[in-house]
Design a protein around this motif. Structure first.
Motif, PDB file in Angstrom:
ATOM      1  N   SER A 286       0.878  -1.169   0.000  1.00 28.85           N
ATOM      2  CA  SER A 286       0.000   0.000   0.000  1.00 28.85           C
ATOM      3  C   SER A 286       0.915   1.218   0.000  1.00 28.85           C
ATOM      4  O   SER A 286       1.526   1.543   1.025  1.00 28.85           O
ATOM      5  CB  SER A 286      -0.906   0.007   1.232  1.00 28.85           C
ATOM      6  N   GLY A 287       1.033   1.875  -1.146  1.00 25.69           N
ATOM      7  CA  GLY A 287       2.061   2.894  -1.270  1.00 25.69           C
ATOM      8  C   GLY A 287       3.411   2.235  -1.113  1.00 25.69           C
ATOM      9  O   GLY A 287       3.666   1.172  -1.687  1.00 25.69           O
ATOM     10  N   PRO A 288       4.314   2.791  -0.306  1.00 19.62           N
ATOM     11  CA  PRO A 288       5.639   2.192  -0.130  1.00 19.62           C
ATOM     12  C   PRO A 288       5.672   1.095   0.948  1.00 19.62           C
ATOM     13  O   PRO A 288       6.715   0.486   1.170  1.00 19.62           O
ATOM     14  CB  PRO A 288       6.499   3.378   0.300  1.00 19.62           C
ATOM     15  N   TYR A 289       4.540   0.851   1.627  1.00 14.06           N
ATOM     16  CA  TYR A 289       4.525  -0.060   2.782  1.00 14.06           C
ATOM     17  C   TYR A 289       4.099  -1.467   2.359  1.00 14.06           C
ATOM     18  O   TYR A 289       3.051  -1.652   1.720  1.00 14.06           O
ATOM     19  CB  TYR A 289       3.586   0.462   3.860  1.00 14.06           C
ATOM     20  N   LEU A 290       4.908  -2.442   2.755  1.00 13.76           N
ATOM     21  CA  LEU A 290       4.565  -3.845   2.509  1.00 13.76           C
ATOM     22  C   LEU A 290       3.455  -4.257   3.478  1.00 13.76           C
ATOM     23  O   LEU A 290       3.606  -4.119   4.690  1.00 13.76           O
ATOM     24  CB  LEU A 290       5.797  -4.726   2.706  1.00 13.76           C
ATOM     25  N   ILE A 291       2.339  -4.782   2.925  1.00 12.42           N
ATOM     26  CA  ILE A 291       1.217  -5.139   3.804  1.00 12.42           C
ATOM     27  C   ILE A 291       0.863  -6.625   3.736  1.00 12.42           C
ATOM     28  O   ILE A 291      -0.028  -7.085   4.463  1.00 12.42           O
ATOM     29  CB  ILE A 291      -0.030  -4.295   3.467  1.00 12.42           C
ATOM     30  N   GLY A 292       1.534  -7.408   2.864  1.00 14.53           N
ATOM     31  CA  GLY A 292       1.241  -8.829   2.825  1.00 14.53           C
ATOM     32  C   GLY A 292       2.161  -9.599   1.916  1.00 14.53           C
ATOM     33  O   GLY A 292       2.673  -9.065   0.926  1.00 14.53           O
ATOM     34  N   THR A 293       2.419 -10.878   2.269  1.00 18.85           N
ATOM     35  CA  THR A 293       3.247 -11.773   1.425  1.00 18.85           C
ATOM     36  C   THR A 293       2.583 -13.129   1.358  1.00 18.85           C
ATOM     37  O   THR A 293       1.849 -13.539   2.272  1.00 18.85           O
ATOM     38  CB  THR A 293       4.674 -11.944   1.998  1.00 18.85           C
ATOM     39  N   SER A 294       2.845 -13.856   0.242  1.00 19.33           N
ATOM     40  CA  SER A 294       2.280 -15.214   0.085  1.00 19.33           C
ATOM     41  C   SER A 294       3.091 -15.978  -0.958  1.00 19.33           C
ATOM     42  O   SER A 294       3.987 -15.407  -1.606  1.00 19.33           O
ATOM     43  CB  SER A 294       0.809 -15.135  -0.330  1.00 19.33           C
ATOM     44  N   ASN A 295       2.768 -17.278  -1.100  1.00 21.22           N
ATOM     45  CA  ASN A 295       3.422 -18.146  -2.096  1.00 21.22           C
ATOM     46  C   ASN A 295       2.364 -18.942  -2.857  1.00 21.22           C
ATOM     47  O   ASN A 295       1.270 -19.236  -2.318  1.00 21.22           O
ATOM     48  CB  ASN A 295       4.380 -19.140  -1.417  1.00 21.22           C
ATOM     49  N   PHE A 296       2.693 -19.295  -4.062  1.00 23.53           N
ATOM     50  CA  PHE A 296       1.867 -20.249  -4.816  1.00 23.53           C
ATOM     51  C   PHE A 296       2.782 -20.991  -5.788  1.00 23.53           C
ATOM     52  O   PHE A 296       3.915 -20.574  -6.016  1.00 23.53           O
ATOM     53  CB  PHE A 296       0.715 -19.552  -5.545  1.00 23.53           C
ATOM     54  N   SER A 297       2.286 -22.078  -6.379  1.00 24.33           N
ATOM     55  CA  SER A 297       3.103 -22.913  -7.278  1.00 24.33           C
ATOM     56  C   SER A 297       2.432 -23.091  -8.618  1.00 24.33           C
ATOM     57  O   SER A 297       1.191 -23.101  -8.729  1.00 24.33           O
ATOM     58  CB  SER A 297       3.372 -24.289  -6.645  1.00 24.33           C
ATOM     59  N   LEU A 298       3.243 -23.271  -9.639  1.00 20.80           N
ATOM     60  CA  LEU A 298       2.777 -23.604 -10.979  1.00 20.80           C
ATOM     61  C   LEU A 298       3.485 -24.890 -11.418  1.00 20.80           C
ATOM     62  O   LEU A 298       4.653 -25.110 -11.074  1.00 20.80           O
ATOM     63  CB  LEU A 298       3.062 -22.474 -11.974  1.00 20.80           C
ATOM     64  N   ARG A 299       2.734 -25.708 -12.215  1.00 25.44           N
ATOM     65  CA  ARG A 299       3.324 -26.956 -12.706  1.00 25.44           C
ATOM     66  C   ARG A 299       3.801 -26.777 -14.149  1.00 25.44           C
ATOM     67  O   ARG A 299       3.223 -26.000 -14.899  1.00 25.44           O
ATOM     68  CB  ARG A 299       2.294 -28.093 -12.662  1.00 25.44           C
TER      69      ARG A 299
END
Length: 299
Positions: A286-299
């Protein structure tokens, strides 16, 4: 006749003897007087020399006192320096002149005047020194109070800054349910989830912005970064200037936030050469502030 002449000669010889005796007595008296006068003059000269030496010592003592006062006192009156110079000149005059009663008397008068002037000037200096000491004590007290007030002010400022930082953090957007996934976008606009790299043409990042009464409502700039298994940025590489510098993102979106929960999905274009099998990382800002992280995979 012979007898009368003989008597005359006798009387004349007698008168000469008397005169010679008187002259002898006069000479003896003169010699005694001369010797006495010489001794008295010599004694007087010794007294004058002793008096002259005493005057020189007194003047030297006055000069030393002035030197000490000038060295010790930070607050100086020009009169003190001028008085010391007058004493030095008088001392030179005493040394250069032969001692006599008139000079000794004049020098004594001048020493008396100089001593009186010294006492007056030293009283002034002592008064100024006392005032300076009082002022220094007052300044020390004021400085201590100022330091204490500054310390309290700094403490309050730190507390206020800490509170401001906490409020600032609390007012930032917060998200939940963050997930990333590969998708296919149909010509009809329908979006279909797919985890096969050969069929994926975009990466979709979805999340929910939490309700927050402390956050300022209105339009918000949201940014997404997606990194493939080789840590390469996937997307359009959008450069954005923030206060701390330039950040590069995969995709960006604007949303209107009204302090209530809001579901958001952002699509990032994916070129075929960036789509690799493996785990992908997702970052939401949000603007310069990190507000969330996650992971996902592709085959």
């Amino acid at each position: 006749m012979v007898t009368e002449e003989s008597n005359k000669n006798k009387d004349s010889n007698k008168a000469l003897k008397i005169l010679a005796g008187v002259l002898a007595v006069a000479l003896i008296a003169l010699a005694i007087y001369t010797i006495s006068f010489y001794n008295e003059e010599k004694e007087n000269q010794q007294i004058l020399q002793t008096e002259k030496a005493s005057i020189e010592n007194e003047l030297n003592d006055l000069i030393i006192k002035y030197d000490d006062a000038i060295e010790e006192n930070e607050v100086l009156d020009q009169n003190m320096i001028e008085a010391r110079e007058r004493i030095t000149r008088l001392l030179d005059s005493v040394k250069d002149n032969e001692a006599n009663i008139a000079l000794i008397a004049r020098f004594r008068r001048e020493i008396g005047n100089l001593r009186a002037e010294k006492d007056r000037l030293f009283r002034v200096v002592d008064s100024l020194s006392a005032q300076n000491q009082l002022l220094a004590t007052s300044l020390d007290s004021t400085s201590t109070q100022l330091e204490e007030r500054t310390r309290i002010s700094d403490s309050l400022q730190e507390t206020n800054q800490s509170l401001a930082n906490k409020v600032n953090r609390a007012s930032r957007l917060q998200i939940t349910s963050l997930r990333g996934e590969g998708v296919i976008v149909r010509n009809s606009g329908k979006i279909v989830e797919n985890d096969r790299t050969r069929r994926v043409d975009q990466i979709r990042v979805c999340f929910t912005i939490s309700g927050n009464d402390l956050a300022e409502p209105g339009e918000k700039d949201l940014y997404v970064q997606v990194y493939n298994p080789e840590n390469e940025l996937v997307g359009d590489k959008i450069a954005v200037q923030h206060q701390g510098g330039v950040m590069v993102y995969s995709a960006t979106s604007k949303v209107f936030y009204e302090n209530e929960e809001l579901d958001v999905c952002i699509l990032a274009n994916a070129s075929e050469d960036k789509l690799l099998e493996g785990s992908y990382k997702v970052y939401v800002y949000s603007g310069p502030y990190l507000i969330g992280t996650s992971n996902f995979s592709l085959r």
